[in-house]
Design an enzyme around this catalytic site. Structure first.
Site, short mmCIF file in Angstrom:
data_model
loop_
_atom_site.label_atom_id
_atom_site.label_comp_id
_atom_site.label_asym_id
_atom_site.label_seq_id
_atom_site.Cartn_x
_atom_site.Cartn_y
_atom_site.Cartn_z
N ILE A 97 5.12 -8.28 31.78
CA ILE A 97 6.30 -9.03 32.21
C ILE A 97 6.33 -10.27 31.34
O ILE A 97 5.43 -11.12 31.43
CB ILE A 97 6.23 -9.49 33.69
CG1 ILE A 97 6.09 -8.32 34.65
CG2 ILE A 97 7.47 -10.31 34.04
CD1 ILE A 97 5.96 -8.74 36.11
N TYR A 98 7.32 -10.36 30.48
CA TYR A 98 7.43 -11.52 29.60
C TYR A 98 8.88 -11.99 29.54
O TYR A 98 9.80 -11.18 29.44
CB TYR A 98 6.96 -11.19 28.17
CG TYR A 98 5.47 -11.01 28.07
CD1 TYR A 98 4.63 -12.12 28.01
CD2 TYR A 98 4.90 -9.75 28.02
CE1 TYR A 98 3.26 -11.97 27.91
CE2 TYR A 98 3.53 -9.59 27.94
CZ TYR A 98 2.71 -10.70 27.87
OH TYR A 98 1.36 -10.55 27.78
N GLY A 107 13.32 -17.33 39.82
CA GLY A 107 13.30 -16.11 40.63
C GLY A 107 13.31 -14.81 39.85
O GLY A 107 13.35 -13.73 40.45
N GLY A 109 10.91 -13.42 38.02
CA GLY A 109 9.69 -12.67 38.27
C GLY A 109 9.73 -11.95 39.60
O GLY A 109 9.32 -10.78 39.70
N LYS A 110 10.24 -12.61 40.62
CA LYS A 110 10.37 -11.96 41.93
C LYS A 110 11.30 -10.76 41.84
O LYS A 110 11.05 -9.72 42.46
CB LYS A 110 10.92 -12.95 42.96
CG LYS A 110 9.93 -13.97 43.43
CD LYS A 110 10.54 -14.87 44.48
CE LYS A 110 9.58 -15.96 44.88
NZ LYS A 110 10.18 -16.89 45.83
N ASN A 136 -4.82 -17.67 33.41
CA ASN A 136 -3.39 -17.92 33.62
C ASN A 136 -3.16 -18.18 35.11
O ASN A 136 -2.71 -17.31 35.86
CB ASN A 136 -2.55 -16.74 33.13
CG ASN A 136 -1.07 -17.04 33.09
OD1 ASN A 136 -0.61 -17.98 33.74
ND2 ASN A 136 -0.33 -16.24 32.36
N TYR A 143 1.51 -13.95 41.46
CA TYR A 143 1.23 -12.60 41.96
C TYR A 143 0.60 -12.65 43.35
O TYR A 143 0.90 -11.81 44.20
CB TYR A 143 0.34 -11.83 40.99
CG TYR A 143 1.02 -11.57 39.66
CD1 TYR A 143 2.30 -11.01 39.60
CD2 TYR A 143 0.41 -11.91 38.46
CE1 TYR A 143 2.93 -10.79 38.40
CE2 TYR A 143 1.03 -11.69 37.25
CZ TYR A 143 2.30 -11.13 37.22
OH TYR A 143 2.93 -10.91 36.03
N LYS A 145 1.21 -14.86 45.64
CA LYS A 145 2.32 -15.11 46.57
C LYS A 145 3.15 -13.85 46.81
O LYS A 145 3.80 -13.74 47.85
CB LYS A 145 3.22 -16.22 46.04
CG LYS A 145 2.61 -17.59 46.16
CD LYS A 145 3.54 -18.65 45.60
CE LYS A 145 2.89 -20.01 45.57
NZ LYS A 145 3.70 -21.00 44.88
#
Length: 172
Positions: A97-98, A107, A109-110, A136, A143, A145
């Site tokens: 995921i970049y 939001g 990433g969510k 990191n 992650y 969360k």
């Protein structure tokens, strides 16, 4: 702002390669890596032929994340033998995921995690896993969360540098 997630097409391989190298380098350029380390990694992981193989693998799924039709990030999902660790048939892996630096946060990433969960459900997978660099903290906390827990670790090679990735899993 209009956001979309779209499967990367084979003819977009050069765009994917450029984005992959840029986002990886901007994420890790302050680590212990030399230009040679980056070049070695890029020539293996992001070679055009390698990316083409991944895009044509029926057990791998690579997506662009777009805002207002502009690509601002990407991510890759793997199942079955395409997983980077032999986790088995119950798992879906989020391998990458970049996002470009100016598009991080807000939001996205969510949204990617939710999309991965939807794909896992569609594919009858009961668990999701990923590897996150042990140093990191921001990603690790994100992650956590999202309901992921540490279940192990593996080594990640960037040229001559060997890092430890924490393996995190989420049961669906």
């Amino acid at each position: 702002m209009n956001q979309s997630i779209e499967a990367v097409q084979l003819e977009e391989v050069e765009k994917l390669r450029t984005l992959s190298m840029f986002t990886f380098k901007t994420t890790f350029e302050h680590g212990a890596y030399t230009e040679e380390d980056f070049d070695t990694y890029f020539n293996e992981a992001f070679a055009v032929e390698q990316l083409k193989q991944e895009l044509q693998n029926e057990d791998s799924f690579t997506y662009f994340f777009k805002e207002d039709n502009e690509v601002v990030g990407y991510f890759k999902l793997n199942i079955n033998s395409a997983q980077t660790e032999p986790k088995g048939p119950d798992y879906l892996e989020i391998q990458r995921i970049y996002f470009v630096p100016q598009a991080q946060g807000g939001g996205k990433g969510k949204r990617v995690i939710q999309f991965a969960i939807e794909q896992a459900n569609r594919l009858n997978k009961t668990k999701i896993w990923l590897g996150v660099w042990e140093h990191n903290a921001q990603a690790f906390n994100f992650y956590k969360k999202q309901g992921f827990t540490v279940t192990g670790e593996h080594q990640f090679y960037t040229g001559e540098v060997i890092d430890t990735d924490l393996i995190m899993e989420k049961v669906l």
